[in-house]
Design a protein around this motif. Structure first.
Motif, mmCIF file in Angstrom:
data_model
loop_
_atom_site.group_PDB
_atom_site.id
_atom_site.type_symbol
_atom_site.label_atom_id
_atom_site.label_comp_id
_atom_site.label_asym_id
_atom_site.label_seq_id
_atom_site.Cartn_x
_atom_site.Cartn_y
_atom_site.Cartn_z
ATOM 1 N N GLU A 92 0.862 -1.177 0.000
ATOM 2 C CA GLU A 92 0.000 0.000 0.000
ATOM 3 C C GLU A 92 0.899 1.228 0.000
ATOM 4 O O GLU A 92 1.252 1.772 1.049
ATOM 5 C CB GLU A 92 -0.930 -0.026 1.217
ATOM 6 N N HIS A 93 1.313 1.650 -1.206
ATOM 7 C CA HIS A 93 2.363 2.667 -1.299
ATOM 8 C C HIS A 93 1.923 4.042 -0.812
ATOM 9 O O HIS A 93 2.762 4.873 -0.452
ATOM 10 C CB HIS A 93 2.915 2.759 -2.723
ATOM 11 N N CYS A 94 0.612 4.320 -0.774
ATOM 12 C CA CYS A 94 0.170 5.638 -0.285
ATOM 13 C C CYS A 94 0.464 5.836 1.204
ATOM 14 O O CYS A 94 0.475 6.971 1.681
ATOM 15 C CB CYS A 94 -1.317 5.830 -0.561
ATOM 16 N N CYS A 95 0.709 4.756 1.916
ATOM 17 C CA CYS A 95 1.107 4.872 3.326
ATOM 18 C C CYS A 95 2.425 5.629 3.470
ATOM 19 O O CYS A 95 2.727 6.167 4.541
ATOM 20 C CB CYS A 95 1.266 3.484 3.951
ATOM 21 N N TYR A 96 3.210 5.675 2.386
ATOM 22 C CA TYR A 96 4.547 6.249 2.445
ATOM 23 C C TYR A 96 4.632 7.630 1.792
ATOM 24 O O TYR A 96 5.730 8.147 1.600
ATOM 25 C CB TYR A 96 5.546 5.283 1.798
ATOM 26 N N TYR A 97 3.503 8.230 1.479
ATOM 27 C CA TYR A 97 3.514 9.552 0.872
ATOM 28 C C TYR A 97 4.200 10.570 1.783
ATOM 29 O O TYR A 97 3.984 10.577 2.997
ATOM 30 C CB TYR A 97 2.076 10.018 0.605
ATOM 31 N N LYS A 98 4.984 11.442 1.185
ATOM 32 C CA LYS A 98 5.642 12.508 1.941
ATOM 33 C C LYS A 98 4.630 13.474 2.548
ATOM 34 O O LYS A 98 4.921 14.145 3.541
ATOM 35 C CB LYS A 98 6.598 13.275 1.032
ATOM 36 N N ALA A 99 3.460 13.576 1.942
ATOM 37 C CA ALA A 99 2.432 14.487 2.452
ATOM 38 C C ALA A 99 2.018 14.134 3.876
ATOM 39 O O ALA A 99 1.621 15.025 4.643
ATOM 40 C CB ALA A 99 1.202 14.460 1.538
ATOM 41 N N HIS A 128 -6.326 3.490 -0.868
ATOM 42 C CA HIS A 128 -5.238 4.435 -1.114
ATOM 43 C C HIS A 128 -5.520 5.751 -0.374
ATOM 44 O O HIS A 128 -4.666 6.307 0.310
ATOM 45 C CB HIS A 128 -5.121 4.757 -2.605
ATOM 46 N N GLN A 129 -6.735 6.239 -0.558
ATOM 47 C CA GLN A 129 -7.116 7.515 0.046
ATOM 48 C C GLN A 129 -7.150 7.415 1.571
ATOM 49 O O GLN A 129 -6.718 8.323 2.284
ATOM 50 C CB GLN A 129 -8.495 7.947 -0.479
ATOM 51 N N LEU A 130 -7.674 6.313 2.062
ATOM 52 C CA LEU A 130 -7.783 6.134 3.513
ATOM 53 C C LEU A 130 -6.421 5.960 4.166
ATOM 54 O O LEU A 130 -6.243 6.297 5.339
ATOM 55 C CB LEU A 130 -8.695 4.942 3.814
ATOM 56 N N PHE A 190 -5.936 -3.650 7.572
ATOM 57 C CA PHE A 190 -7.253 -4.096 8.046
ATOM 58 C C PHE A 190 -8.145 -2.897 8.316
ATOM 59 O O PHE A 190 -9.324 -2.883 7.936
ATOM 60 C CB PHE A 190 -7.115 -4.933 9.327
ATOM 61 N N HIS A 191 -7.593 -1.887 8.965
ATOM 62 C CA HIS A 191 -8.406 -0.713 9.304
ATOM 63 C C HIS A 191 -8.940 -0.031 8.048
ATOM 64 O O HIS A 191 -10.103 0.387 8.005
ATOM 65 C CB HIS A 191 -7.598 0.272 10.146
ATOM 66 N N HIS A 192 -8.116 0.080 7.028
ATOM 67 C CA HIS A 192 -8.555 0.715 5.785
ATOM 68 C C HIS A 192 -9.733 -0.041 5.178
ATOM 69 O O HIS A 192 -10.727 0.562 4.743
ATOM 70 C CB HIS A 192 -7.408 0.781 4.783
ATOM 71 N N LEU A 193 -9.641 -1.375 5.136
ATOM 72 C CA LEU A 193 -10.740 -2.171 4.589
ATOM 73 C C LEU A 193 -11.959 -2.122 5.504
ATOM 74 O O LEU A 193 -13.102 -2.104 5.027
ATOM 75 C CB LEU A 193 -10.294 -3.622 4.388
ATOM 76 N N ALA A 194 -11.733 -2.063 6.801
ATOM 77 C CA ALA A 194 -12.842 -2.009 7.754
ATOM 78 C C ALA A 194 -13.652 -0.725 7.587
ATOM 79 O O ALA A 194 -14.873 -0.718 7.823
ATOM 80 C CB ALA A 194 -12.320 -2.128 9.177
ATOM 81 N N ILE A 195 -13.007 0.356 7.190
ATOM 82 C CA ILE A 195 -13.736 1.611 6.939
ATOM 83 C C ILE A 195 -14.658 1.447 5.735
ATOM 84 O O ILE A 195 -15.814 1.886 5.760
ATOM 85 C CB ILE A 195 -12.751 2.773 6.707
#
Length: 346
Positions: free
Chosen positions: A125-132, A185-187, A321-326
């Motif tokens: 899940e590469h969005c976890c590593y965004y610099k933002a 990705h967004q979550l 898991f949390h992302h999918l749970a949302i």
């Protein structure tokens, strides 16, 4: 010494993202590959001279003693199967998001991961590593007590995308179809900054039959911290501008980031307003070379596997898991007419 990677699933994303990432990596060497249709694996292997082995079965991948990491890019419902094979053969594994087809599978993967700390089990899940994410977290204290947020990601439907032609996406076994495939990705970004979501009240719609399921989500969310906000996601609209932004608001200002492709990548920090005479200013903070590819996540994974320190791996099974749970809670809420629904725990 680099680590030998076996790439399982040689489709679009493996070809345009993962293989180029491994070709550039100082940690990994593409060593072998497998696809259920062997001819597709052969075409893939021809793209990289270091790929010296093509397997005849999935089991062979995990039996190979030369494999240091299995990189699995499979239809989501098979993630649980490859994780079990990784445990059986004591292999480190990274597999594509979302974590599973449903929360039962996701919960089982979390339990397996906890039971086998000697292995690295990571979600790609590469969005976890965004610099933002660290950029926003570094300035958020300047806007005082945080009370609300707006997270918005919408876009027109891309008829030319090769992804929409894949059967497992057109007939999804994973909950929410495109909402869980792309929404996580967004979550990852939202929760990476503000923490976990406690409850959601959501409405969903399906615009495109090609999506196979609902493809638009509008929701209200309450974070575990008490912060409230809106989360909007949908890439199935007609002719419209792509729009991706995140705004966080407090009693002493706000911070805004626009991540729409092609836009300037920067934070707009506005401080002031807590009291009538509080100092006010606006500051722009550039985000240089945002991690939009998979390179950073595999750099972190490579560092982890070579050092034995897994602390920098953000996309753990628990986080995924949390992302999918949302998404799961949002779907349940929508079916109940927007009823406030608690996000499940692993």
């Amino acid at each position: 010494m680099t680590l030998n990677v076996a790439i399982v699933g040689t489709g679009i994303f493996a070809t345009i993202e993962h293989l180029p990432t491994f070709q550039k990596s100082k940690y990994f060497t593409p060593y072998s590959c497998y696809n259920r249709t062997k001819s597709k694996a052969e075409i893939f292997a021809a793209k990289e001279p270091s790929i010296s082995k093509i397997y005849d079965s999935l089991e062979e991948v995990f039996e190979d003693p030369k494999v240091d990491l299995v990189d699995a890019l499979l239809p989501v419902q098979y993630n649980i199967d490859v994780v079990k094979l990784a445990v059986k053969h004591k292999k480190n594994i990274c597999f594509e998001k979302p974590i599973g087809a449903n929360l039962d599978q996701a919960r089982e993967i979390v339990q397996i991961s906890k039971a086998h700390p000697e292995l690295t089990i990571a979600v790609a899940e590469h969005c976890c590593y965004y610099k933002a994410i660290p950029a926003l977290k570094s300035v958020i204290e300047q806007i005082g007590n945080v009370y609300s947020f707006t997270y918005h990601s919408t876009a027109p439907f891309d008829f030319s995308s090769g992804y929409i032609a894949t059967g497992w996406r057109q007939h999804p076994q994973h909950i929410g179809g495109y909402l869980s495939d792309g929404g996580v990705h967004q979550l990852a970004l939202l929760t990476g900054v503000l923490g976990e979501i406690k409850t959601v009240s959501a409405h969903t719609k399906q615009i495109r039959k090609e999506s196979g399921d609902v493809d638009v989500l509008y929701s209200l969310a309450e974070m575990e911290s008490g912060v409230i906000g809106t989360f909007t996601y949908g890439t199935a609209f007609g002719n419209t501008s792509t729009s991706w932004y995140f705004q966080i608001m407090g009693d002493n200002g706000s911070v805004y980031v626009d991540l729409t492709p092609g836009h300037d990548e920067k934070l707009i920090l506005k401080v002031g307003g807590k009291t009538a005479d509080a100092e006010s200013f606006v500051k722009e903070i550039e985000i240089e070379n945002e991690y939009r590819s998979t390179e950073r996540e595999f750099e972190v994974l490579g560092e982890s596997l070579t050092s034995g320190d897994k602390s920098k791996i953000i996309a753990t099974p628990e986080v995924a898991f949390h992302h999918l749970a949302i998404i799961d809670a949002s779907l349940k809420s929508s079916k109940a007419g927007g009823q406030v629904t608690v996000v499940e725990k692993p």
